[in-house]
Design a protein around this motif. Structure first.
Motif, short mmCIF file in Angstrom:
data_model
loop_
_atom_site.label_atom_id
_atom_site.label_comp_id
_atom_site.label_asym_id
_atom_site.label_seq_id
_atom_site.Cartn_x
_atom_site.Cartn_y
_atom_site.Cartn_z
N SER A 3 8.06 -0.63 1.31
CA SER A 3 7.19 -1.80 1.21
C SER A 3 5.98 -1.50 0.32
O SER A 3 5.66 -0.33 0.05
CB SER A 3 6.72 -2.24 2.59
OG SER A 3 5.85 -1.26 3.13
N ASN A 4 5.30 -2.56 -0.09
CA ASN A 4 4.08 -2.40 -0.89
C ASN A 4 3.00 -1.66 -0.09
O ASN A 4 2.26 -0.84 -0.64
CB ASN A 4 3.54 -3.75 -1.34
CG ASN A 4 4.31 -4.31 -2.50
OD1 ASN A 4 4.99 -3.58 -3.22
ND2 ASN A 4 4.23 -5.62 -2.69
N LYS A 5 2.92 -1.95 1.21
CA LYS A 5 1.91 -1.30 2.03
C LYS A 5 2.15 0.21 2.09
O LYS A 5 1.21 1.00 2.02
CB LYS A 5 1.89 -1.89 3.43
CG LYS A 5 0.67 -1.51 4.22
CD LYS A 5 0.46 -2.42 5.39
CE LYS A 5 -0.93 -2.21 5.96
NZ LYS A 5 -1.27 -3.19 6.96
N THR A 6 3.41 0.62 2.18
CA THR A 6 3.73 2.05 2.18
C THR A 6 3.37 2.68 0.84
O THR A 6 2.82 3.78 0.78
CB THR A 6 5.23 2.26 2.48
OG1 THR A 6 5.53 1.68 3.74
CG2 THR A 6 5.59 3.73 2.49
N GLU A 83 6.81 1.61 7.77
CA GLU A 83 8.14 1.03 7.60
C GLU A 83 8.77 0.66 8.95
O GLU A 83 8.58 1.36 9.93
CB GLU A 83 9.06 2.01 6.87
CG GLU A 83 8.65 2.27 5.44
CD GLU A 83 8.66 1.03 4.57
OE1 GLU A 83 9.60 0.22 4.68
OE2 GLU A 83 7.72 0.86 3.78
N THR A 84 9.53 -0.44 8.96
CA THR A 84 10.25 -0.88 10.14
C THR A 84 11.62 -0.24 10.14
O THR A 84 12.34 -0.34 9.14
CB THR A 84 10.40 -2.42 10.12
OG1 THR A 84 9.11 -3.00 9.97
CG2 THR A 84 11.05 -2.92 11.38
#
Length: 165
Positions: A3-6, A83-84
């Protein structure tokens, strides 16, 4: 996938880890360097701090520093915070997990193996952690040296002024 957040979390940790020893990085400086809003960056920093990867100091000379040895922190240690996880059936009670196919699970395992094999020390220059910040003394607070004191060559009271005349 990542993800972008990661991605931004990894860039944030690398920015902090690349700072010389004893030189914390402020939220404002990171925000400008990474082109992120301060509130979004603070949400990332809060999660990283909760996991014990970074520490913060308040006040003048404060900011964020590494709290873990970058040689032992893997990229996966950072990614798994944001991450999920994927699962194969809804019967598995992972909160927030996504149901996925075998292909997706295999891809996740490949990504996880690769990210686990890469440490932060491989991504930034390790020598910067061992050398103290230039211009700092060897005290435990790592304050900058004080400028030389300026002593004026004039009378410092009315009484000294009257004595000169």
């Amino acid at each position: 996938m990542i993800s972008n957040k990661t991605d931004f979390a990894l860039k944030t940790v690398l920015a902090i880890a690349s700072q010389p020893a004893g030189r914390p990085l402020t939220t404002k400086a990171m925000s400008e360097r990474l082109n992120l809003s301060v509130s979004y960056l603070e949400s990332i920093l809060k999660a990283l701090k909760a996991q014990g990867l970074i520490r913060s100091g308040k006040g003048p000379g404060g900011g964020y520093q590494m709290d873990a040895d970058p040689s032992f922190v893997t990229v996966w240690d950072i990614a798994k915070i944001f991450e999920t996880p994927l699962i194969t059936s809804p019967a598995n009670p992972h909160e927030g997990a996504l149901v996925s196919t075998d292909f997706e699970l295999g891809l996740q395992q490949v990504i996880e193996r690769h990210l686990t094999a890469t440490t932060l020390a491989e991504l930034v220059d390790v020598r910067e952690w061992d050398t103290p910040a230039s211009g700092t003394s060897n005290n435990r607070f790592k304050f900058k040296p004080l400028p030389e004191m300026f002593i004026p060559r004039a009378p410092n009271s009315v009484f000294q002024l009257s004595m000169r005349c």
